[in-house]
Each structure stands twice: as structure tokens, then as C-alpha cells.
Design an enzyme around this catalytic site. Sequence first.
Site, PDB file in Angstrom:
ATOM      1  CB  THR A 201      -0.882   0.021   1.266  1.00  0.00           C
ATOM      2  OG1 THR A 201      -1.726  -1.125   1.262  1.00  0.00           O
ATOM      3  CG2 THR A 201      -1.731   1.278   1.342  1.00  0.00           C
ATOM      4  NE  ARG A 229      -8.767  -7.958   1.328  1.00  0.00           N
ATOM      5  CZ  ARG A 229      -7.700  -7.190   1.527  1.00  0.00           C
ATOM      6  NH1 ARG A 229      -7.467  -6.154   0.754  1.00  0.00           N
ATOM      7  NH2 ARG A 229      -6.862  -7.454   2.512  1.00  0.00           N
ATOM      8  CB  VAL A 230     -13.515  -3.476   1.247  1.00  0.00           C
ATOM      9  CG1 VAL A 230     -12.974  -2.150   1.764  1.00  0.00           C
ATOM     10  CG2 VAL A 230     -14.418  -3.237   0.043  1.00  0.00           C
ATOM     11  N   GLY A 231     -10.222  -4.087   1.973  1.00  0.00           N
ATOM     12  CA  GLY A 231      -9.241  -4.303   3.029  1.00  0.00           C
ATOM     13  C   GLY A 231      -9.240  -3.196   4.062  1.00  0.00           C
ATOM     14  CB  THR A 252       1.653  -1.265   4.373  1.00  0.00           C
ATOM     15  OG1 THR A 252       1.729  -2.121   3.232  1.00  0.00           O
ATOM     16  CG2 THR A 252       3.016  -1.226   5.053  1.00  0.00           C
ATOM     17  N   GLY A 253       0.325  -4.127   4.927  1.00  0.00           N
ATOM     18  CA  GLY A 253       0.469  -5.526   5.309  1.00  0.00           C
ATOM     19  C   GLY A 253      -0.869  -6.238   5.236  1.00  0.00           C
ATOM     20  CG  ASN A 254      -3.040 -10.444   6.442  1.00  0.00           C
ATOM     21  OD1 ASN A 254      -4.186 -10.081   6.190  1.00  0.00           O
ATOM     22  ND2 ASN A 254      -2.715 -11.715   6.547  1.00  0.00           N
ATOM     23  N   GLY A 255      -4.108  -6.710   5.646  1.00  0.00           N
ATOM     24  CA  GLY A 255      -5.220  -5.880   6.107  1.00  0.00           C
ATOM     25  C   GLY A 255      -6.360  -6.674   6.697  1.00  0.00           C
TER      26      GLY A 255
HETATM   27  N1  ASP Z   1      -3.092  -3.549   3.683  1.00  0.00           N
HETATM   28  C1  ASP Z   1      -3.364  -3.864   2.312  1.00  0.00           C
HETATM   29  C2  ASP Z   1      -4.611  -4.703   2.256  1.00  0.00           C
HETATM   30  O1  ASP Z   1      -4.665  -5.709   2.938  1.00  0.00           O
HETATM   31  C3  ASP Z   1      -2.241  -4.530   1.596  1.00  0.00           C
HETATM   32  C4  ASP Z   1      -0.851  -4.058   1.951  1.00  0.00           C
HETATM   33  O2  ASP Z   1      -0.660  -2.972   2.416  1.00  0.00           O
HETATM   34  O3  ASP Z   1       0.097  -4.807   1.762  1.00  0.00           O
HETATM   35  O4  ASP Z   1      -5.507  -4.364   1.535  1.00  0.00           O
END
Ligand code: ASP
Length: 337
Positions: A201, A229-231, A252-255
Site C-alpha cells: 500500500t 473484498r475491501v481491506g 501496510t500488510g495483511n489488512g
Molecule cells: N493492507 C493492504 C490490504 O490488505 C495490503 C498491503 O498494504 O500490503 O488491503
Amino acid sequence: MKALKQTSSTGMNRREFALAATATALAALPLNGLAATKDEHGGPVIITTWDFGPGANDVGWPVLQSGGLAIDAVEAAINHVELLPDEFYVGFGGVPNEIGETTLDAMMMWGPTHDVGAVGCLKRIKRAVSVARKVMEETQHSLLVGDDATRFAVRMGFEETSLTNLRSQKFWEAWVAKNKESSAWDPEPIGEQRPLEGHDTVGTMAVDAQGNIGVGCSTNGRNFKLPGRVGDSPIAGAGAYCDNEVGAAVATGNGDVMMRFLPTYHTIELMRAGATPAEATQAAIKRITDKGYSFDGGLVALARNGEHGASKQGWENNKFRYAVRNGSGSQHILVKP
Ligand code: ASP
């Protein structure tokens, strides 16, 4: 369209209200119950996540340097990343969902008014963060989703166009040749999350020369996600958050895991209570791991005084960086475990 605009008790729409709030904050006067902005701040400064951070900051910094608003600098920096054709995880050319369509999540938040605009699962529009800004400034709403968000964008003058390019098309075709369905169909017990197939992100935050704080983020979410899907990115307090008296934070990461904990809201509240950005991001990540989650994720925070810090969980050690640009120059900082 104009008839839909929110008017405040002053009779102003949201954009006029935001600008008036900014001017009033400058004069250090309270407005409609909003606390006046404190005079001391560390601006101008701009921070952006990941390896596209330095390029994004190079676009946002001149806005701040010439006295522009933090929200304009943040939008310009994020637009730069959204339009990069080779950036796989943000905007145009982003990796598609399970059925081959790229859909986008984005958010903006403006410190002086504590106003938010966001879009989730936005389709066929390139500059998602700018659509989020229109939601913030032109409507009473905070979040629009799916095809209706696209229709809103078109009403606001955005061009409807494909988000697929040759690279993202080939990437999806190669994936579909080997996979029957998205890995998101496979619920994982707490503590056993496997690394996701790809996700990033762009999160940008800035303090401008007047001490206003703005934050935004934009992403295509997670590779081969389920349609619809909405994160975490368009959720205030999850993907990004700011408070004009404290600072800003981005995630950022596994939303799908991180949004359960509102980690950017948590970070800002810890900073309000006296934690440094590094301490606050670390504690917000620990809240998630304490519940038994093993995940890939990072938080970056910027205090109103210009101090910044970050923490990460998972990811290999040379992976997660963020970029800072201020009056002393540019830095690209590796976030250590
Ligand atoms: N956080 C984002 C999501 O899960 C992806 C990411 O930032 O890596 O939508």
C-alpha cells in the site's frame, strides 16, 4: 451534484469548511468545537511507505515547500504511485482479483477538520485517492464502494478506463493456469497465517508549513483476493489515521488481520498519551501479536513535531522501508524488527 454537498452550521460545504478550518487554525481560534491547532510543529515534512516512497515524496515535497496544504502534497504523492504502470500493488496495472479484475481501496483524512473520504473496491478509475478526496469534500459520506463508487467518480469527472495492463493481464493468466481459486478461500487458524501472495500500500502523511496534518493511502489490496473484498486501507483508524494535535499513522500488510485492531487509531492514541512514534507503532503491533496472530505488516507514524518511527511484524528483514523528506533532505529508512 452540488445539491448533495454537506453544509456545516456555518452554511459552508465540506471543502469550504475545511479551508476555513485551516485558516481558523492558523489564527489559533476554535471553530465549531474543533480544537485550535497548536502553534508548534515539525513541518514541512512528508513520509511515504515502501520503495516507491522516495519518488512519491519528490512529487509531494515541492507542494509543501511552496507553502501548499498537506492534503494536496499527500494527494500528489499518492497519485504519482497510482499512475506508475509497473507498480503492481497500487492503482493502474495492479494485480487483479480472483476473476481478473483490478479493484482499488483508498482513503484521505484531513487533520484540521478530522474529515475522512474513502473508496472501497473501486473499479475502472485510476486515481482512487482523488476519488476518496471527492467523497470527503463533496459529500456527507465517508466511504463509497464498488460500482457505485465508480459511478460517483464518473459524476465527479473521472475517466472510466481499464486498470489492466499487459503485465497485470499476463500475471493473472499465469496464476489462473495454475490455481483453481484464491488462497483467501482457505481460512487459517490464528497463529498459522501463511505469507500472502503479494500486497503493498502507498501510505503518505505530511505536516505542512502551517502545521496542518493530512494522510492518505491507496492499494489494490491483496493479489487474487475474492471479488468484493475491501481491506484495511479505506477504513479510518485501520489503513490510516491522523489527528491534527498529535500526528498521523499509516498501515501496510495483511489488512484482513490488521483491520480488526484499528492499529493506526491505536498508534495515534498512544502518541497522544506520550509515546514516541516508534514506541506507539511497536505497541500497536504487539496488541495484534498478543492475540496470537502471526502476520506480515508494518506501521509508520509521524508526530506533529516531525518525529517519526515505524515497526513491522513478519517480512524478511531487508524488506520494509519508508521514505522521509523534510528541510534536512531525504532519507529511505529500513524498518528493523
Ligand atoms: N493492507 C493492504 C490490504 O490488505 C495490503 C498491503 O498494504 O500490503 O488491503
